[in-house]
Write a protein that holds these residues in place. Sequence first.
Motif, mmCIF file in Angstrom:
data_model
loop_
_atom_site.group_PDB
_atom_site.id
_atom_site.type_symbol
_atom_site.label_atom_id
_atom_site.label_comp_id
_atom_site.label_asym_id
_atom_site.label_seq_id
_atom_site.Cartn_x
_atom_site.Cartn_y
_atom_site.Cartn_z
ATOM 1 N N VAL A 214 51.038 48.786 83.451
ATOM 2 C CA VAL A 214 51.106 47.350 83.201
ATOM 3 C C VAL A 214 51.575 46.690 84.489
ATOM 4 C CG1 VAL A 214 52.113 45.530 81.780
ATOM 5 C CG2 VAL A 214 51.700 47.772 80.786
ATOM 6 N N THR A 215 50.850 45.647 84.920
ATOM 7 C CA THR A 215 51.191 44.994 86.175
ATOM 8 C C THR A 215 50.967 43.487 86.098
ATOM 9 O OG1 THR A 215 50.830 44.995 88.558
ATOM 10 C CG2 THR A 215 48.897 45.370 87.186
ATOM 11 N N ASP A 216 51.698 42.775 86.933
ATOM 12 C CA ASP A 216 51.477 41.335 87.108
ATOM 13 C C ASP A 216 51.232 41.031 88.594
ATOM 14 O OD1 ASP A 216 53.973 41.576 88.249
ATOM 15 O OD2 ASP A 216 54.944 40.128 86.948
ATOM 16 N N ASP A 217 50.813 42.007 89.356
ATOM 17 C CA ASP A 217 50.545 41.957 90.793
ATOM 18 C C ASP A 217 51.808 41.890 91.648
ATOM 19 O OD1 ASP A 217 47.805 42.157 90.485
ATOM 20 O OD2 ASP A 217 47.541 39.989 90.388
ATOM 21 N N GLN A 218 52.962 41.823 91.040
ATOM 22 C CA GLN A 218 54.209 41.858 91.794
ATOM 23 C C GLN A 218 55.054 43.056 91.373
ATOM 24 O OE1 GLN A 218 56.278 38.291 92.450
ATOM 25 N NE2 GLN A 218 54.441 37.445 93.391
ATOM 26 N N GLU A 219 54.948 43.418 90.117
ATOM 27 C CA GLU A 219 55.697 44.540 89.574
ATOM 28 C C GLU A 219 54.719 45.421 88.805
ATOM 29 O OE1 GLU A 219 59.608 45.301 86.742
ATOM 30 O OE2 GLU A 219 58.720 43.312 86.860
ATOM 31 N N CYS A 220 54.925 46.713 88.850
ATOM 32 C CA CYS A 220 54.048 47.652 88.164
ATOM 33 C C CYS A 220 54.907 48.630 87.369
ATOM 34 C CB CYS A 220 53.188 48.398 89.172
ATOM 35 S SG CYS A 220 52.032 49.529 88.417
ATOM 36 N N LEU A 221 54.638 48.720 86.072
ATOM 37 C CA LEU A 221 55.358 49.626 85.191
ATOM 38 C C LEU A 221 54.394 50.688 84.679
ATOM 39 C CD1 LEU A 221 57.124 46.876 83.069
ATOM 40 C CD2 LEU A 221 58.126 48.157 84.959
ATOM 41 N N GLN A 222 54.852 51.924 84.617
ATOM 42 C CA GLN A 222 53.999 53.004 84.147
ATOM 43 C C GLN A 222 54.754 53.881 83.164
ATOM 44 O OE1 GLN A 222 51.335 54.882 87.098
ATOM 45 N NE2 GLN A 222 52.597 53.787 88.584
ATOM 46 N N PHE A 223 53.979 54.490 82.262
ATOM 47 C CA PHE A 223 54.548 55.383 81.262
ATOM 48 C C PHE A 223 53.527 56.468 80.983
ATOM 49 C CE2 PHE A 223 55.709 56.746 76.977
ATOM 50 C CZ PHE A 223 57.085 56.839 77.084
ATOM 51 N N MET A 224 53.972 57.715 80.908
ATOM 52 C CA MET A 224 53.083 58.838 80.605
ATOM 53 C C MET A 224 53.228 59.225 79.136
ATOM 54 S SD MET A 224 51.382 59.637 83.239
ATOM 55 C CE MET A 224 50.960 61.282 83.697
ATOM 56 N N LEU A 225 52.078 59.372 78.466
ATOM 57 C CA LEU A 225 52.037 59.782 77.067
ATOM 58 C C LEU A 225 51.404 61.163 76.954
ATOM 59 C CD1 LEU A 225 50.561 56.603 75.354
ATOM 60 C CD2 LEU A 225 52.910 57.372 75.229
ATOM 61 N N HIS A 226 51.795 61.872 75.938
ATOM 62 C CA HIS A 226 51.137 63.116 75.559
ATOM 63 C C HIS A 226 50.332 62.786 74.303
ATOM 64 C CE1 HIS A 226 53.677 65.343 78.347
ATOM 65 N NE2 HIS A 226 54.662 64.565 77.936
ATOM 66 N N PRO A 227 48.999 62.703 74.408
ATOM 67 C CA PRO A 227 48.196 62.217 73.288
ATOM 68 C C PRO A 227 48.426 62.964 71.978
ATOM 69 C CG PRO A 227 46.833 62.516 75.227
ATOM 70 C CD PRO A 227 48.188 63.042 75.555
ATOM 71 N N SER A 228 48.688 64.237 72.040
ATOM 72 C CA SER A 228 48.882 64.989 70.806
ATOM 73 C C SER A 228 50.170 64.583 70.086
ATOM 74 C CB SER A 228 48.911 66.487 71.098
ATOM 75 O OG SER A 228 49.976 66.790 71.980
ATOM 76 N N GLN A 229 51.153 64.064 70.826
ATOM 77 C CA GLN A 229 52.437 63.702 70.237
ATOM 78 C C GLN A 229 52.627 62.197 70.124
ATOM 79 O OE1 GLN A 229 55.007 65.431 73.108
ATOM 80 N NE2 GLN A 229 54.615 67.537 72.478
ATOM 81 N N ASP A 230 52.054 61.430 71.041
ATOM 82 C CA ASP A 230 52.376 60.010 71.169
ATOM 83 C C ASP A 230 51.218 59.069 70.864
ATOM 84 O OD1 ASP A 230 54.929 60.735 72.057
ATOM 85 O OD2 ASP A 230 54.267 60.852 74.126
#
Length: 83
Positions: free
Chosen positions: A42-58
């Motif tokens: 997720v970004t607004d061109d100034q800040e970028c946030l990331q999150f890793m998911l495990h599809p089988s669990q999340d």
Amino acid sequence: MVYLEEWPVFMSSVQDMFFNKPNKTRYSVKYRGKDGKVRLKVTDDQECLQFMLHPSQDLEKLKTINAWFLSNMAGLTVDRNAV
């Protein structure tokens, strides 16, 4: 770019970013086949946030963020604390 480790912290940060700059905020979902994970970005061109998911669990988390973004981007009134 910041990888956040906890889902509630990630969603709170995403909501803050979206409500501060709704016309600039965008998100992407990318599946990484080599390790079987999904990256949310997720970004607004100034800040970028990331999150890793495990599809089988999340998988429910992926459904939650998609529904939240689609509802807000469509202009529906959604409670900020609904997620």
